[in-house]
Design a protein around this motif. Structure first.
Motif, short mmCIF file in Angstrom:
data_model
loop_
_atom_site.label_atom_id
_atom_site.label_comp_id
_atom_site.label_asym_id
_atom_site.label_seq_id
_atom_site.Cartn_x
_atom_site.Cartn_y
_atom_site.Cartn_z
N UNK A 64 5.60 29.05 -70.46
CA UNK A 64 5.91 29.92 -69.47
C UNK A 64 6.85 31.26 -70.53
N UNK A 65 7.30 32.31 -70.70
CA UNK A 65 8.14 33.20 -71.14
C UNK A 65 8.53 34.17 -69.83
N UNK A 66 9.34 34.55 -69.57
CA UNK A 66 9.64 35.72 -68.73
C UNK A 66 9.34 37.27 -69.69
N UNK A 67 8.71 38.07 -68.83
CA UNK A 67 8.50 39.47 -69.53
C UNK A 67 9.65 40.58 -69.30
N UNK A 68 10.01 39.95 -68.83
CA UNK A 68 11.53 41.35 -68.26
C UNK A 68 12.20 40.61 -67.02
N UNK A 69 13.13 41.67 -66.62
CA UNK A 69 13.75 41.56 -65.34
C UNK A 69 14.47 40.73 -65.72
N UNK A 70 15.65 39.77 -64.40
CA UNK A 70 16.82 38.46 -64.12
C UNK A 70 15.72 37.60 -64.35
N UNK A 71 14.99 37.38 -65.75
CA UNK A 71 13.86 36.03 -66.33
C UNK A 71 14.62 34.92 -66.69
N UNK A 72 15.88 35.30 -67.24
CA UNK A 72 17.32 33.97 -67.72
C UNK A 72 16.89 32.56 -66.87
N UNK A 73 17.05 33.47 -65.45
CA UNK A 73 17.97 32.33 -64.55
C UNK A 73 16.45 32.41 -63.88
N UNK A 74 15.17 32.76 -63.89
CA UNK A 74 14.57 32.34 -63.42
C UNK A 74 13.95 30.82 -63.21
N UNK A 75 13.03 29.72 -62.55
CA UNK A 75 12.91 28.37 -63.48
C UNK A 75 11.22 28.07 -62.31
N UNK A 76 10.91 28.38 -61.06
CA UNK A 76 10.50 27.86 -60.52
C UNK A 76 8.68 29.27 -60.37
N UNK A 77 7.76 29.00 -60.90
CA UNK A 77 6.73 29.67 -61.02
C UNK A 77 5.24 28.70 -59.91
N UNK A 78 4.68 29.86 -59.87
CA UNK A 78 3.17 29.42 -58.93
C UNK A 78 1.99 29.27 -60.36
N UNK A 79 1.16 28.24 -60.63
CA UNK A 79 0.70 28.00 -61.27
C UNK A 79 -1.05 28.62 -60.81
N UNK A 80 -1.66 28.91 -61.93
CA UNK A 80 -3.00 29.17 -61.36
C UNK A 80 -3.39 29.12 -63.08
N UNK A 81 -5.26 27.35 -62.48
CA UNK A 81 -5.80 28.05 -63.21
C UNK A 81 -7.04 28.10 -62.89
N UNK A 82 -8.00 28.54 -63.67
CA UNK A 82 -9.60 28.50 -64.30
C UNK A 82 -10.29 28.10 -64.41
N UNK A 83 -10.88 27.22 -64.15
CA UNK A 83 -11.62 25.75 -63.95
C UNK A 83 -13.09 26.26 -64.08
N UNK A 84 -13.89 26.33 -65.86
CA UNK A 84 -15.42 26.96 -66.14
C UNK A 84 -15.85 25.62 -65.59
N UNK A 85 -16.96 26.82 -64.45
CA UNK A 85 -17.83 26.44 -63.74
C UNK A 85 -17.87 26.28 -62.50
N UNK A 86 -16.50 26.16 -61.79
CA UNK A 86 -15.77 26.18 -60.64
C UNK A 86 -16.41 27.60 -60.40
N UNK A 87 -16.14 27.74 -58.36
CA UNK A 87 -16.21 28.62 -57.48
C UNK A 87 -15.40 29.06 -57.66
N UNK A 88 -13.72 28.69 -57.37
CA UNK A 88 -12.21 29.12 -57.26
C UNK A 88 -11.71 28.83 -58.19
N UNK A 89 -10.36 29.43 -58.28
CA UNK A 89 -9.54 28.65 -59.65
C UNK A 89 -8.66 27.36 -58.46
N UNK A 90 -8.08 26.83 -58.99
CA UNK A 90 -7.00 26.00 -58.42
C UNK A 90 -5.51 25.82 -58.46
N UNK A 91 -4.02 25.94 -57.46
CA UNK A 91 -2.79 26.55 -57.60
C UNK A 91 -2.23 25.13 -57.34
N UNK A 92 -1.25 25.98 -58.24
CA UNK A 92 -0.11 25.15 -57.46
C UNK A 92 1.40 25.81 -57.13
N UNK A 93 2.21 25.64 -56.63
CA UNK A 93 3.63 26.49 -55.40
C UNK A 93 4.31 25.69 -56.33
#
Length: 108
Positions: A64-93
């Motif tokens: 995961x690479x930061x795309x701007x701002x003060x991203x060098x200090x950013x560590x916590x990300x919310x993640x979203x995966x799309x799984x083929x064949x499901x009706x919703x995505x799955x998340x981790x915060x």
């Protein structure tokens, strides 16, 4: 199976972080997104999976690479995966991607 996918984008800047993702579902993961936990919404313009897939039982490290701002200090990300064949995505915060974050996708 372990392989590495770099979040390829022309706007890569800052220090790269990574998360080890394990697909413990019966579905194939086709898309992966990461947004700063401080963000109020999802950035779905940058699919970090870039045409790859992650089958059931497989594991990969996603950079995961930061795309701007003060991203060098950013560590916590919310993640979203799309799984083929499901009706919703799955998340981790609030995954700490600076400290060797992991996410085992389950329950689908």
């Amino acid at each position: 199976m372990l392989f590495t996918i770099a979040g390829a984008t022309a706007a890569i800047a800052g220090n790269p972080k990574s998360v080890v993702v394990t697909n413990n579902t019966s579905y194939t993961m086709t898309e992966f997104y990461a947004s700063s936990s401080d963000s109020s919404g999802w950035d779905t313009t940058n699919n970090l999976f870039a045409g790859q897939t992650l089958g059931p039982g497989q594991q990969t490290t996603i950079t995961i690479s930061d795309s701007g701002g003060d991203g060098d200090s950013e560590c916590n990300y919310d993640l979203m995966a799309v799984l083929y064949g499901t009706t919703q995505a799955t998340y981790s915060y609030s995954v700490n991607t600076c400290g060797g974050g992991t996410w085992a996708i389950t329950g689908m």
